[in-house]
Write a protein that holds these residues in place. Structure first.
Motif, PDB file in Angstrom:
ATOM      1  N   MET A   1       0.836  -1.186   0.000  1.00 51.26           N
ATOM      2  CA  MET A   1       0.000   0.000   0.000  1.00 51.26           C
ATOM      3  C   MET A   1       0.878   1.246   0.000  1.00 51.26           C
ATOM      4  SD  MET A   1      -3.073   1.083   2.637  1.00 51.26           S
ATOM      5  CE  MET A   1      -4.272   0.014   1.836  1.00 51.26           C
ATOM      6  N   ARG A   2       0.583   2.171  -0.910  1.00 49.57           N
ATOM      7  CA  ARG A   2       1.366   3.410  -1.007  1.00 49.57           C
ATOM      8  C   ARG A   2       0.962   4.375   0.104  1.00 49.57           C
ATOM      9  NH1 ARG A   2      -0.726   2.565  -5.837  1.00 49.57           N
ATOM     10  NH2 ARG A   2      -2.094   4.386  -5.668  1.00 49.57           N
ATOM     11  N   ILE A   3       1.962   4.926   0.782  1.00 50.70           N
ATOM     12  CA  ILE A   3       1.686   5.835   1.888  1.00 50.70           C
ATOM     13  C   ILE A   3       2.578   7.064   1.776  1.00 50.70           C
ATOM     14  CG2 ILE A   3       3.321   4.695   3.468  1.00 50.70           C
ATOM     15  CD1 ILE A   3       1.277   5.271   5.727  1.00 50.70           C
ATOM     16  N   LEU A   4       1.999   8.219   2.035  1.00 51.60           N
ATOM     17  CA  LEU A   4       2.733   9.477   2.055  1.00 51.60           C
ATOM     18  C   LEU A   4       2.853   9.940   3.497  1.00 51.60           C
ATOM     19  CD1 LEU A   4       3.946  12.114   0.893  1.00 51.60           C
ATOM     20  CD2 LEU A   4       1.586  12.934   0.608  1.00 51.60           C
ATOM     21  N   ILE A   5       4.085  10.242   3.932  1.00 44.91           N
ATOM     22  CA  ILE A   5       4.334  10.760   5.279  1.00 44.91           C
ATOM     23  C   ILE A   5       4.865  12.177   5.149  1.00 44.91           C
ATOM     24  CG2 ILE A   5       5.481  10.378   7.483  1.00 44.91           C
ATOM     25  CD1 ILE A   5       6.063   7.506   6.504  1.00 44.91           C
ATOM     26  N   ALA A   6       4.184  13.137   5.776  1.00 49.61           N
ATOM     27  CA  ALA A   6       4.596  14.537   5.711  1.00 49.61           C
ATOM     28  C   ALA A   6       4.835  15.060   7.125  1.00 49.61           C
ATOM     29  CB  ALA A   6       3.531  15.377   5.015  1.00 49.61           C
ATOM     30  N   ASP A   7       6.083  15.443   7.404  1.00 46.69           N
ATOM     31  CA  ASP A   7       6.451  15.944   8.728  1.00 46.69           C
ATOM     32  C   ASP A   7       7.751  16.734   8.580  1.00 46.69           C
ATOM     33  OD1 ASP A   7       7.407  16.082  11.557  1.00 46.69           O
ATOM     34  OD2 ASP A   7       5.735  14.702  11.901  1.00 46.69           O
ATOM     35  N   ASP A   8       7.854  17.852   9.309  1.00 44.54           N
ATOM     36  CA  ASP A   8       9.069  18.657   9.181  1.00 44.54           C
ATOM     37  C   ASP A   8      10.163  18.249  10.158  1.00 44.54           C
ATOM     38  OD1 ASP A   8       7.794  19.563  11.440  1.00 44.54           O
ATOM     39  OD2 ASP A   8       8.238  21.681  11.088  1.00 44.54           O
ATOM     40  N   ASP A   9       9.912  17.214  10.960  1.00 52.01           N
ATOM     41  CA  ASP A   9      10.921  16.695  11.876  1.00 52.01           C
ATOM     42  C   ASP A   9      11.670  15.564  11.169  1.00 52.01           C
ATOM     43  OD1 ASP A   9      12.320  15.198  13.845  1.00 52.01           O
ATOM     44  OD2 ASP A   9      10.988  15.938  15.404  1.00 52.01           O
ATOM     45  N   PRO A  10      12.938  15.761  10.805  1.00 50.41           N
ATOM     46  CA  PRO A  10      13.654  14.733  10.027  1.00 50.41           C
ATOM     47  C   PRO A  10      13.807  13.411  10.767  1.00 50.41           C
ATOM     48  CG  PRO A  10      15.157  16.481  10.746  1.00 50.41           C
ATOM     49  CD  PRO A  10      13.776  16.956  11.042  1.00 50.41           C
ATOM     50  N   GLN A  11      13.916  13.459  12.106  1.00 48.67           N
ATOM     51  CA  GLN A  11      14.060  12.209  12.862  1.00 48.67           C
ATOM     52  C   GLN A  11      12.773  11.388  12.810  1.00 48.67           C
ATOM     53  OE1 GLN A  11      15.391  13.606  16.747  1.00 48.67           O
ATOM     54  NE2 GLN A  11      17.504  13.095  16.207  1.00 48.67           N
ATOM     55  N   ILE A  12      11.625  12.050  12.989  1.00 45.01           N
ATOM     56  CA  ILE A  12      10.349  11.340  12.903  1.00 45.01           C
ATOM     57  C   ILE A  12      10.140  10.816  11.490  1.00 45.01           C
ATOM     58  CG2 ILE A  12       7.841  11.652  12.929  1.00 45.01           C
ATOM     59  CD1 ILE A  12       8.167  13.442  15.334  1.00 45.01           C
ATOM     60  N   LEU A  13      10.472  11.631  10.511  1.00 46.68           N
ATOM     61  CA  LEU A  13      10.296  11.231   9.115  1.00 46.68           C
ATOM     62  C   LEU A  13      11.122   9.983   8.807  1.00 46.68           C
ATOM     63  CD1 LEU A  13       8.526  12.665   7.027  1.00 46.68           C
ATOM     64  CD2 LEU A  13      10.579  13.755   6.134  1.00 46.68           C
ATOM     65  N   ARG A  14      12.365   9.976   9.269  1.00 46.94           N
ATOM     66  CA  ARG A  14      13.243   8.834   9.025  1.00 46.94           C
ATOM     67  C   ARG A  14      12.733   7.591   9.747  1.00 46.94           C
ATOM     68  NH1 ARG A  14      17.723   6.388  11.382  1.00 46.94           N
ATOM     69  NH2 ARG A  14      19.212   5.491   9.883  1.00 46.94           N
ATOM     70  N   ALA A  15      12.338   7.766  11.013  1.00 46.09           N
ATOM     71  CA  ALA A  15      11.872   6.619  11.798  1.00 46.09           C
ATOM     72  C   ALA A  15      10.615   6.007  11.187  1.00 46.09           C
ATOM     73  CB  ALA A  15      11.614   7.046  13.235  1.00 46.09           C
ATOM     74  N   LEU A  16       9.676   6.863  10.769  1.00 47.03           N
ATOM     75  CA  LEU A  16       8.443   6.342  10.183  1.00 47.03           C
ATOM     76  C   LEU A  16       8.708   5.701   8.830  1.00 47.03           C
ATOM     77  CD1 LEU A  16       5.793   9.080  11.060  1.00 47.03           C
ATOM     78  CD2 LEU A  16       6.083   6.820  12.085  1.00 47.03           C
ATOM     79  N   ARG A  17       9.608   6.285   8.053  1.00 49.18           N
ATOM     80  CA  ARG A  17       9.926   5.704   6.751  1.00 49.18           C
ATOM     81  C   ARG A  17      10.485   4.298   6.915  1.00 49.18           C
ATOM     82  NH1 ARG A  17      13.453   9.160   5.103  1.00 49.18           N
ATOM     83  NH2 ARG A  17      15.299   7.930   5.569  1.00 49.18           N
ATOM     84  N   ILE A  18      11.414   4.125   7.837  1.00 44.50           N
ATOM     85  CA  ILE A  18      12.035   2.810   8.049  1.00 44.50           C
ATOM     86  C   ILE A  18      11.015   1.818   8.590  1.00 44.50           C
ATOM     87  CG2 ILE A  18      13.744   1.571   9.418  1.00 44.50           C
ATOM     88  CD1 ILE A  18      15.488   4.109   9.264  1.00 44.50           C
ATOM     89  N   THR A  19      10.253   2.246   9.600  1.00 39.98           N
ATOM     90  CA  THR A  19       9.300   1.337  10.248  1.00 39.98           C
ATOM     91  C   THR A  19       8.194   0.909   9.298  1.00 39.98           C
ATOM     92  OG1 THR A  19       9.722   2.345  12.401  1.00 39.98           O
ATOM     93  CG2 THR A  19       7.677   1.092  12.158  1.00 39.98           C
ATOM     94  N   LEU A  20       7.601   1.856   8.595  1.00 42.06           N
ATOM     95  CA  LEU A  20       6.485   1.517   7.718  1.00 42.06           C
ATOM     96  C   LEU A  20       6.946   0.720   6.502  1.00 42.06           C
ATOM     97  CD1 LEU A  20       4.358   4.785   7.934  1.00 42.06           C
ATOM     98  CD2 LEU A  20       4.059   2.629   9.158  1.00 42.06           C
ATOM     99  N   ALA A  21       8.132   1.021   5.996  1.00 40.76           N
ATOM    100  CA  ALA A  21       8.669   0.220   4.897  1.00 40.76           C
ATOM    101  C   ALA A  21       8.880  -1.219   5.340  1.00 40.76           C
ATOM    102  CB  ALA A  21       9.974   0.823   4.391  1.00 40.76           C
ATOM    103  N   ALA A  22       9.325  -1.396   6.592  1.00 39.65           N
ATOM    104  CA  ALA A  22       9.538  -2.741   7.129  1.00 39.65           C
ATOM    105  C   ALA A  22       8.228  -3.511   7.268  1.00 39.65           C
ATOM    106  CB  ALA A  22      10.238  -2.664   8.478  1.00 39.65           C
ATOM    107  N   HIS A  23       7.111  -2.772   7.373  1.00 39.73           N
ATOM    108  CA  HIS A  23       5.796  -3.418   7.481  1.00 39.73           C
ATOM    109  C   HIS A  23       5.084  -3.492   6.128  1.00 39.73           C
ATOM    110  CE1 HIS A  23       6.412  -2.843  11.800  1.00 39.73           C
ATOM    111  NE2 HIS A  23       5.450  -3.728  11.975  1.00 39.73           N
ATOM    112  N   GLY A  24       5.822  -3.293   5.061  1.00 42.33           N
ATOM    113  CA  GLY A  24       5.279  -3.546   3.745  1.00 42.33           C
ATOM    114  C   GLY A  24       4.696  -2.357   3.012  1.00 42.33           C
ATOM    115  N   TYR A  25       4.792  -1.164   3.592  1.00 39.49           N
ATOM    116  CA  TYR A  25       4.272   0.014   2.914  1.00 39.49           C
ATOM    117  C   TYR A  25       5.281   0.550   1.896  1.00 39.49           C
ATOM    118  CZ  TYR A  25       0.592   0.245   6.480  1.00 39.49           C
ATOM    119  OH  TYR A  25      -0.478  -0.027   7.297  1.00 39.49           O
ATOM    120  N   GLU A  26       4.771   1.094   0.816  1.00 40.86           N
ATOM    121  CA  GLU A  26       5.593   1.798  -0.168  1.00 40.86           C
ATOM    122  C   GLU A  26       5.581   3.271   0.221  1.00 40.86           C
ATOM    123  OE1 GLU A  26       5.252   3.022  -4.844  1.00 40.86           O
ATOM    124  OE2 GLU A  26       4.523   1.035  -4.240  1.00 40.86           O
TER     125      GLU A  26
END
Length: 223
Positions: A1-26
């Motif tokens: 499933m394609r997901i867009l994450i928008a946040d101006d905090d680079p640490q949160i953005l990185r953490a969510l990108r890694i975590t959600l990608a690991a759970h199968g999200y694009e």
């Protein structure tokens, strides 16, 4: 499933990108409001996770913009805890709201719930109005049984309207969707291409009943 994450905090953005990608999200990410809107129009995500306090455009402004042309589920993830912040986001078109800091298990559960709510997508592959039939899947348009040739730009404008029947689609959203966010002030493009579409698809192009202009705001598809 394609997901867009928008946040101006680079640490949160990185953490969510890694975590959600690991759970199968694009995963696609954006660090400010304008980038989020551009990414949404370009990638057509199936879920959007967005912060409220972003530069450029606020999260609420991005939600309002997306809602002009898409019903994609939107989850707000914000450090704002006041009730009026939540109400404003939900009234703008958000589907759910999670307060920072949050447990990743809760976030994943909210995303799964939103994903179930939105699937399968209920989009009619064929839309008819007047003597016109548009097959969205095959990208074919006929009028009174005869094929109508549309340019790629005409097709994209028509498709955006047809996928939001009865809803106002603002000029800015159409320009962003078809040409990109750098063209949001070039409304002359819309007048030109809608004039061409009406000549091809309306019985009386000077008095359109299906591809309707809402003066000063945008356009609407009326069945």
């Amino acid at each position: 499933m394609r997901i867009l994450i928008a946040d101006d905090d680079p640490q949160i953005l990185r953490a969510l990108r890694i975590t959600l990608a690991a759970h199968g999200y694009e995963v696609t990410t954006a660090s400010d409001g304008r980038a989020a809107l551009e990414a949404a129009s370009r990638t057509h995500p199936e879920l959007v996770v967005i912060d409220l306090g972003m530069p450029g455009l606020t999260g609420v402004e991005v939600i309002q913009a997306i809602r002009g042309w898409s019903a994609v589920p939107i989850l707000v993830v914000s450090g704002r805890t006041e009730s009026w912040d939540k109400v404003e986001a939900l009234d703008a078109g958000a589907d759910d709201y999670v307060v920072k800091p949050f447990a990743i298990e809760e976030l994943l559960a909210r995303l799964r719930a939103l994903g179930r709510r939105s699937a399968p997508a209920e989009e009619a592959p064929v839309v008819s109005f007047g003597d016109v039939v548009v097959d969205l899947a095959a990208r074919v348009v006929t009028r009174d049984g005869r094929s109508v040739r549309l340019t790629p730009t005409e097709w994209r404008l028509l498709e955006v309207l047809l996928r939001s029947p009865g809803r106002l689609v603002s000029r800015e959203h159409l320009l962003t969707e078809v040409w990109g966010p750098q063209y949001t002030r070039d409304t002359g493009y819309l007048r030109l291409y809608f004039s061409q579409l009406r000549r091809k698809l309306e019985v009386d192009p000077s008095n359109p009943v299906h591809l309707v202009t809402e003066p000063g705001m945008g356009y609407r598809f009326a069945e």
